[in-house]
Design a protein around this motif. Structure first.
Motif, PDB file in Angstrom:
ATOM      1  N   GLN A 260       0.848  -1.189   0.000  1.00 54.73           N
ATOM      2  CA  GLN A 260       0.000   0.000   0.000  1.00 54.73           C
ATOM      3  C   GLN A 260       0.887   1.244   0.000  1.00 54.73           C
ATOM      4  OE1 GLN A 260      -3.348  -0.277  -0.270  1.00 54.73           O
ATOM      5  NE2 GLN A 260      -2.961  -2.473  -0.362  1.00 54.73           N
ATOM      6  N   THR A 261       0.313   2.381  -0.355  1.00 52.85           N
ATOM      7  CA  THR A 261       1.076   3.627  -0.400  1.00 52.85           C
ATOM      8  C   THR A 261       0.673   4.538   0.751  1.00 52.85           C
ATOM      9  OG1 THR A 261      -0.523   4.659  -1.872  1.00 52.85           O
ATOM     10  CG2 THR A 261       1.367   3.554  -2.898  1.00 52.85           C
ATOM     11  N   VAL A 262       1.640   5.294   1.217  1.00 50.03           N
ATOM     12  CA  VAL A 262       1.416   6.328   2.221  1.00 50.03           C
ATOM     13  C   VAL A 262       2.062   7.608   1.724  1.00 50.03           C
ATOM     14  CG1 VAL A 262       1.242   4.803   4.214  1.00 50.03           C
ATOM     15  CG2 VAL A 262       3.459   5.653   3.539  1.00 50.03           C
TER      16      VAL A 262
ATOM     17  N   GLY B 122      15.368  10.785   9.152  1.00 52.92           N
ATOM     18  CA  GLY B 122      15.081   9.477   8.572  1.00 52.92           C
ATOM     19  C   GLY B 122      13.806   8.821   9.050  1.00 52.92           C
ATOM     20  N   VAL B 123      13.030   9.504   9.902  1.00 56.04           N
ATOM     21  CA  VAL B 123      11.748   8.973  10.357  1.00 56.04           C
ATOM     22  C   VAL B 123      10.672  10.024  10.159  1.00 56.04           C
ATOM     23  CG1 VAL B 123      12.728   7.366  12.029  1.00 56.04           C
ATOM     24  CG2 VAL B 123      12.171   9.671  12.742  1.00 56.04           C
ATOM     25  N   ALA B 124       9.433   9.597  10.146  1.00 53.96           N
ATOM     26  CA  ALA B 124       8.306  10.517   9.973  1.00 53.96           C
ATOM     27  C   ALA B 124       7.096   9.940  10.686  1.00 53.96           C
ATOM     28  CB  ALA B 124       8.009  10.724   8.491  1.00 53.96           C
ATOM     29  N   ARG B 125       6.052  10.762  10.841  1.00 52.69           N
ATOM     30  CA  ARG B 125       4.768  10.322  11.381  1.00 52.69           C
ATOM     31  C   ARG B 125       3.729  10.584  10.311  1.00 52.69           C
ATOM     32  NH1 ARG B 125       3.900   7.843  16.228  1.00 52.69           N
ATOM     33  NH2 ARG B 125       2.199   9.167  16.841  1.00 52.69           N
ATOM     34  N   VAL B 126       2.927   9.563   9.999  1.00 55.08           N
ATOM     35  CA  VAL B 126       1.895   9.719   8.980  1.00 55.08           C
ATOM     36  C   VAL B 126       0.578   9.173   9.510  1.00 55.08           C
ATOM     37  CG1 VAL B 126       3.516   9.552   7.051  1.00 55.08           C
ATOM     38  CG2 VAL B 126       2.377   7.509   7.869  1.00 55.08           C
ATOM     39  N   MET B 127      -0.508   9.692   8.951  1.00 54.34           N
ATOM     40  CA  MET B 127      -1.832   9.158   9.246  1.00 54.34           C
ATOM     41  C   MET B 127      -2.110   8.070   8.211  1.00 54.34           C
ATOM     42  SD  MET B 127      -4.371   9.371  11.275  1.00 54.34           S
ATOM     43  CE  MET B 127      -4.700  10.941  12.026  1.00 54.34           C
ATOM     44  N   TYR B 128      -2.326   6.844   8.705  1.00 58.62           N
ATOM     45  CA  TYR B 128      -2.593   5.712   7.825  1.00 58.62           C
ATOM     46  C   TYR B 128      -3.667   4.863   8.479  1.00 58.62           C
ATOM     47  CZ  TYR B 128      -1.884   1.354   5.267  1.00 58.62           C
ATOM     48  OH  TYR B 128      -2.081   0.220   4.528  1.00 58.62           O
ATOM     49  N   ARG B 129      -4.717   4.585   7.779  1.00 63.23           N
ATOM     50  CA  ARG B 129      -5.852   3.804   8.254  1.00 63.23           C
ATOM     51  C   ARG B 129      -6.437   4.381   9.546  1.00 63.23           C
ATOM     52  NH1 ARG B 129      -5.309  -1.824   9.366  1.00 63.23           N
ATOM     53  NH2 ARG B 129      -3.210  -1.459  10.054  1.00 63.23           N
TER      54      ARG B 129
ATOM     55  N   TRP C 222       1.150   6.556  12.499  1.00 62.39           N
ATOM     56  CA  TRP C 222       2.165   5.513  12.404  1.00 62.39           C
ATOM     57  C   TRP C 222       3.537   6.160  12.311  1.00 62.39           C
ATOM     58  CZ3 TRP C 222       1.329   0.095  11.575  1.00 62.39           C
ATOM     59  CH2 TRP C 222      -0.008  -0.277  11.513  1.00 62.39           C
ATOM     60  N   ASP C 223       4.534   5.501  12.884  1.00 62.97           N
ATOM     61  CA  ASP C 223       5.918   5.894  12.655  1.00 62.97           C
ATOM     62  C   ASP C 223       6.330   5.292  11.319  1.00 62.97           C
ATOM     63  OD1 ASP C 223       6.148   7.161  15.123  1.00 62.97           O
ATOM     64  OD2 ASP C 223       6.758   5.314  16.127  1.00 62.97           O
ATOM     65  N   VAL C 224       7.068   6.070  10.558  1.00 61.43           N
ATOM     66  CA  VAL C 224       7.524   5.613   9.236  1.00 61.43           C
ATOM     67  C   VAL C 224       9.037   5.715   9.198  1.00 61.43           C
ATOM     68  CG1 VAL C 224       7.443   6.056   6.763  1.00 61.43           C
ATOM     69  CG2 VAL C 224       5.396   6.362   8.130  1.00 61.43           C
TER      70      VAL C 224
ATOM     71  N   ILE D 155       4.732   0.764   1.278  1.00 60.79           N
ATOM     72  CA  ILE D 155       5.045   0.026   2.500  1.00 60.79           C
ATOM     73  C   ILE D 155       5.686  -1.309   2.115  1.00 60.79           C
ATOM     74  CG2 ILE D 155       4.087  -1.057   4.558  1.00 60.79           C
ATOM     75  CD1 ILE D 155       1.781   0.988   4.369  1.00 60.79           C
ATOM     76  N   ARG D 156       6.882  -1.556   2.634  1.00 59.76           N
ATOM     77  CA  ARG D 156       7.611  -2.800   2.355  1.00 59.76           C
ATOM     78  C   ARG D 156       7.557  -3.776   3.518  1.00 59.76           C
ATOM     79  NH1 ARG D 156       7.630  -2.685  -2.812  1.00 59.76           N
ATOM     80  NH2 ARG D 156       8.852  -1.044  -3.737  1.00 59.76           N
ATOM     81  N   GLU D 157       7.361  -3.248   4.741  1.00 66.16           N
ATOM     82  CA  GLU D 157       7.422  -4.091   5.930  1.00 66.16           C
ATOM     83  C   GLU D 157       6.684  -3.378   7.052  1.00 66.16           C
ATOM     84  OE1 GLU D 157      11.012  -5.802   8.776  1.00 66.16           O
ATOM     85  OE2 GLU D 157      11.479  -5.061   6.776  1.00 66.16           O
ATOM     86  N   VAL D 158       6.144  -4.162   7.986  1.00 65.40           N
ATOM     87  CA  VAL D 158       5.495  -3.602   9.169  1.00 65.40           C
ATOM     88  C   VAL D 158       6.153  -4.225  10.387  1.00 65.40           C
ATOM     89  CG1 VAL D 158       3.333  -3.334  10.433  1.00 65.40           C
ATOM     90  CG2 VAL D 158       3.321  -3.310   7.941  1.00 65.40           C
ATOM     91  N   ARG D 159       6.753  -3.383  11.225  1.00 66.65           N
ATOM     92  CA  ARG D 159       7.372  -3.836  12.475  1.00 66.65           C
ATOM     93  C   ARG D 159       6.637  -3.175  13.630  1.00 66.65           C
ATOM     94  NH1 ARG D 159      13.405  -2.317  11.052  1.00 66.65           N
ATOM     95  NH2 ARG D 159      13.654  -3.573   9.181  1.00 66.65           N
ATOM     96  N   GLY D 160       5.697  -3.871  14.211  1.00 63.78           N
ATOM     97  CA  GLY D 160       4.903  -3.294  15.309  1.00 63.78           C
ATOM     98  C   GLY D 160       4.073  -2.142  14.794  1.00 63.78           C
ATOM     99  N   SER D 161       4.338  -0.931  15.319  1.00 60.41           N
ATOM    100  CA  SER D 161       3.615   0.249  14.862  1.00 60.41           C
ATOM    101  C   SER D 161       4.477   1.101  13.939  1.00 60.41           C
ATOM    102  CB  SER D 161       3.147   1.088  16.061  1.00 60.41           C
ATOM    103  OG  SER D 161       4.278   1.563  16.778  1.00 60.41           O
ATOM    104  N   ARG D 162       5.488   0.503  13.359  1.00 60.58           N
ATOM    105  CA  ARG D 162       6.394   1.224  12.469  1.00 60.58           C
ATOM    106  C   ARG D 162       6.277   0.654  11.057  1.00 60.58           C
ATOM    107  NH1 ARG D 162      11.472   4.292  13.309  1.00 60.58           N
ATOM    108  NH2 ARG D 162      10.564   4.467  15.347  1.00 60.58           N
TER     109      ARG D 162
END
Length: 144
Positions: A90-92, A100-107, A111-113, A132-139
């Motif tokens: 999916q795209t964000v 190197g990190v960001a916060r986005v609204m997703y669903r 989420w931390d990105v 999105i390539r991978e989901v690690r917890g809330s990241r």
């Protein structure tokens, strides 16, 4: 009782046990036992019946192991598998990056990105659409 009936009883027991275990390997052995029953039915000697059952059972087991059903047990990491986690692919939209990190609204949630450095190299991330390539917890691990 005839020899072939013992072979069929053994095959029935193997199939019954297979129903409780849930793999197909005992089913392959049961196929070998059925071939042992066929060898007994045509009048071959007991050692030849046993060899026929063993050869067919082992060949069927090897055939199952080499098929795609035999490799289903190989583990794929769930955080990277799109069949397990439907967020992958999916795209964000990332409005801004900070170290190197960001916060986005997703669903409907924040989420931390994190940028996937293996896919993008060492370049500085820019705002925009990411996959999105991978989901690690809330990241979410994303790549361009």
């Amino acid at each position: 009782m005839a020899d072939w009936s013992f072979w069929l009883i053994a095959a029935g027991v193997a199939v019954t046990v297979e129903l409780f275990i849930g793999t197909f390997y005992l089913l392959m052995i049961a196929i070998g036992l059925v071939f042992g029953a066929l060898a007994a039915a045509i009048g071959l000697a007991l050692p030849i019946q046993t060899m026929v059952a063993a050869i067919v059972g082992v060949a069927a087991t090897i055939g199952l192991r080499r098929s795609r059903y035999g490799r289903m047990g190989t583990r794929v990491e769930a955080e990277r598998d799109p069949n397990v986690n439907l967020d992958i692919g999916q795209t964000v939209t990332v409005p801004a990056w900070q170290d190197g990190v960001a916060r986005v609204m997703y669903r409907g949630a924040l989420w931390d990105v994190e940028l996937d450095r293996t896919a993008t190299g060492a370049s500085a991330p820019a705002p925009g659409q990411y996959i999105i390539r991978e989901v690690r917890g809330s990241r979410l691990i994303v790549a361009a």
